[in-house]
Design a protein around this motif. Sequence first.
Motif, PDB file in Angstrom:
ATOM      1  N   GLN A   1       0.885  -1.231   0.158  1.00 34.36           N
ATOM      2  CA  GLN A   1       0.140  -0.022  -0.069  1.00 34.36           C
ATOM      3  C   GLN A   1       0.919   1.275  -0.151  1.00 34.36           C
ATOM      4  N   VAL A   2       0.636   2.070  -0.968  1.00 33.13           N
ATOM      5  CA  VAL A   2       1.337   3.290  -1.129  1.00 33.13           C
ATOM      6  C   VAL A   2       0.802   4.375  -0.108  1.00 33.13           C
ATOM      7  N   GLN A   3       1.958   5.119   0.684  1.00 31.50           N
ATOM      8  CA  GLN A   3       1.526   6.271   1.385  1.00 31.50           C
ATOM      9  C   GLN A   3       2.359   7.192   1.417  1.00 31.50           C
ATOM     10  N   LEU A   4       1.857   8.552   1.059  1.00 32.61           N
ATOM     11  CA  LEU A   4       2.752   9.735   0.885  1.00 32.61           C
ATOM     12  C   LEU A   4       2.205  10.586   1.970  1.00 32.61           C
ATOM     13  N   VAL A   5       3.003  10.923   2.927  1.00 35.12           N
ATOM     14  CA  VAL A   5       2.426  11.797   4.064  1.00 35.12           C
ATOM     15  C   VAL A   5       3.406  13.017   4.211  1.00 35.12           C
ATOM     16  N   GLU A   6       2.640  14.294   4.072  1.00 39.36           N
ATOM     17  CA  GLU A   6       3.219  15.544   3.950  1.00 39.36           C
ATOM     18  C   GLU A   6       3.105  15.986   5.517  1.00 39.36           C
ATOM     19  N   SER A   7       4.052  16.810   5.803  1.00 43.03           N
ATOM     20  CA  SER A   7       3.867  17.946   7.081  1.00 43.03           C
ATOM     21  C   SER A   7       4.783  18.951   6.559  1.00 43.03           C
ATOM     22  N   GLY A   8       4.590  19.936   7.598  1.00 39.75           N
ATOM     23  CA  GLY A   8       5.220  21.257   7.589  1.00 39.75           C
ATOM     24  C   GLY A   8       4.634  22.354   7.142  1.00 39.75           C
ATOM     25  N   GLY A   9       3.454  22.313   6.891  1.00 38.83           N
ATOM     26  CA  GLY A   9       2.470  23.459   6.413  1.00 38.83           C
ATOM     27  C   GLY A   9       2.364  24.351   7.868  1.00 38.83           C
ATOM     28  N   GLY A  10       1.638  25.448   7.147  1.00 40.50           N
ATOM     29  CA  GLY A  10       1.503  26.469   8.476  1.00 40.50           C
ATOM     30  C   GLY A  10       1.240  27.707   7.868  1.00 40.50           C
ATOM     31  N   LEU A  11       1.097  28.729   9.014  1.00 35.90           N
ATOM     32  CA  LEU A  11       0.779  30.156   8.625  1.00 35.90           C
ATOM     33  C   LEU A  11       2.115  30.661   8.550  1.00 35.90           C
ATOM     34  N   VAL A  12       2.282  31.534   7.740  1.00 40.25           N
ATOM     35  CA  VAL A  12       3.706  32.246   7.813  1.00 40.25           C
ATOM     36  C   VAL A  12       3.487  33.606   7.031  1.00 40.25           C
ATOM     37  N   GLN A  13       4.219  34.914   7.568  1.00 43.90           N
ATOM     38  CA  GLN A  13       4.165  36.164   7.029  1.00 43.90           C
ATOM     39  C   GLN A  13       4.851  36.009   5.664  1.00 43.90           C
ATOM     40  N   ALA A  14       4.374  36.933   4.686  1.00 41.73           N
ATOM     41  CA  ALA A  14       5.129  37.236   3.415  1.00 41.73           C
ATOM     42  C   ALA A  14       6.714  37.377   3.684  1.00 41.73           C
ATOM     43  N   GLY A  15       7.392  36.696   3.046  1.00 42.14           N
ATOM     44  CA  GLY A  15       8.789  36.744   2.895  1.00 42.14           C
ATOM     45  C   GLY A  15       9.234  35.857   3.996  1.00 42.14           C
ATOM     46  N   GLY A  16       8.747  35.200   4.665  1.00 43.51           N
ATOM     47  CA  GLY A  16       9.322  33.924   5.522  1.00 43.51           C
ATOM     48  C   GLY A  16       9.357  32.804   4.777  1.00 43.51           C
ATOM     49  N   SER A  17       9.702  31.582   5.538  1.00 42.59           N
ATOM     50  CA  SER A  17      10.182  30.238   4.942  1.00 42.59           C
ATOM     51  C   SER A  17       9.523  29.255   5.714  1.00 42.59           C
ATOM     52  N   LEU A  18       9.274  28.255   4.998  1.00 40.03           N
ATOM     53  CA  LEU A  18       8.873  27.025   5.300  1.00 40.03           C
ATOM     54  C   LEU A  18       9.520  25.737   4.751  1.00 40.03           C
ATOM     55  N   ARG A  19       9.564  24.555   5.386  1.00 42.85           N
ATOM     56  CA  ARG A  19       9.989  23.414   4.609  1.00 42.85           C
ATOM     57  C   ARG A  19       9.135  22.381   4.915  1.00 42.85           C
ATOM     58  N   LEU A  20       8.577  21.982   3.879  1.00 39.78           N
ATOM     59  CA  LEU A  20       7.659  20.613   3.829  1.00 39.78           C
ATOM     60  C   LEU A  20       8.346  19.359   3.584  1.00 39.78           C
ATOM     61  N   SER A  21       7.950  18.521   4.311  1.00 40.51           N
ATOM     62  CA  SER A  21       8.394  17.153   4.114  1.00 40.51           C
ATOM     63  C   SER A  21       7.306  16.184   3.608  1.00 40.51           C
ATOM     64  N   CYS A  22       7.954  15.097   2.937  1.00 38.92           N
ATOM     65  CA  CYS A  22       6.992  14.032   2.476  1.00 38.92           C
ATOM     66  C   CYS A  22       7.394  12.748   2.530  1.00 38.92           C
ATOM     67  N   VAL A  23       6.916  11.829   3.464  1.00 38.19           N
ATOM     68  CA  VAL A  23       7.700  10.451   3.703  1.00 38.19           C
ATOM     69  C   VAL A  23       6.684   9.669   2.904  1.00 38.19           C
ATOM     70  N   ALA A  24       7.502   8.613   2.309  1.00 35.11           N
ATOM     71  CA  ALA A  24       6.981   7.807   1.496  1.00 35.11           C
ATOM     72  C   ALA A  24       7.105   6.445   1.665  1.00 35.11           C
ATOM     73  N   SER A  25       6.031   5.655   1.746  1.00 37.74           N
ATOM     74  CA  SER A  25       6.148   4.175   1.937  1.00 37.74           C
ATOM     75  C   SER A  25       5.540   3.260   0.697  1.00 37.74           C
ATOM     76  N   GLY A  26       5.821   2.099   0.541  1.00 39.99           N
ATOM     77  CA  GLY A  26       5.078   1.308  -0.427  1.00 39.99           C
ATOM     78  C   GLY A  26       5.377   1.696  -1.678  1.00 39.99           C
ATOM     79  N   ILE A  27       6.616   2.320  -2.101  1.00 38.97           N
ATOM     80  CA  ILE A  27       7.094   2.449  -3.388  1.00 38.97           C
ATOM     81  C   ILE A  27       8.548   2.145  -3.393  1.00 38.97           C
TER      82      ILE A  27
END
Length: 122
Positions: A1-27
């Motif tokens: 079974q394929v699973q892709l699980v994202e994390s790291g989103g949120g609320l940020v002010q313009a000019g700011g930074s975020l890092r998104l992650s995606c952990v995959a399994s089953g591939i």
Amino acid sequence: QVQLVESGGGLVQAGGSLRLSCVASGINFGIAAMGWYRQAPGKQRDLVAVVTANNNKDYADSVKGRFAISRDNARNTVFLHMNSLRFEDTAVYYCNSDVYGFVGHWYPGANWGQGTQVTVSS
């Protein structure tokens, strides 16, 4: 079974930074081209960035120079580093596996994560 699980989103002010992650399994992550897509309300889902199995990278014009995609094959994880965020980057960001195509012409594979919300306040 394929699973892709994202994390790291949120609320940020313009000019700011975020890092998104995606952990995959089953591939077979090491040979899969991985992509990040985003969808704003009322708009279609568009490609943001893709990283191939050979670590070649391609970006949408709107994020070039601000976003960076990377992968860690040992952890079956793909990242999206987002800098200098703008209000128009607000969207749900989705991870996708087995992206196919070539530079400038990429198509999503069948597997999607559940998405993570990124909201940029102006």
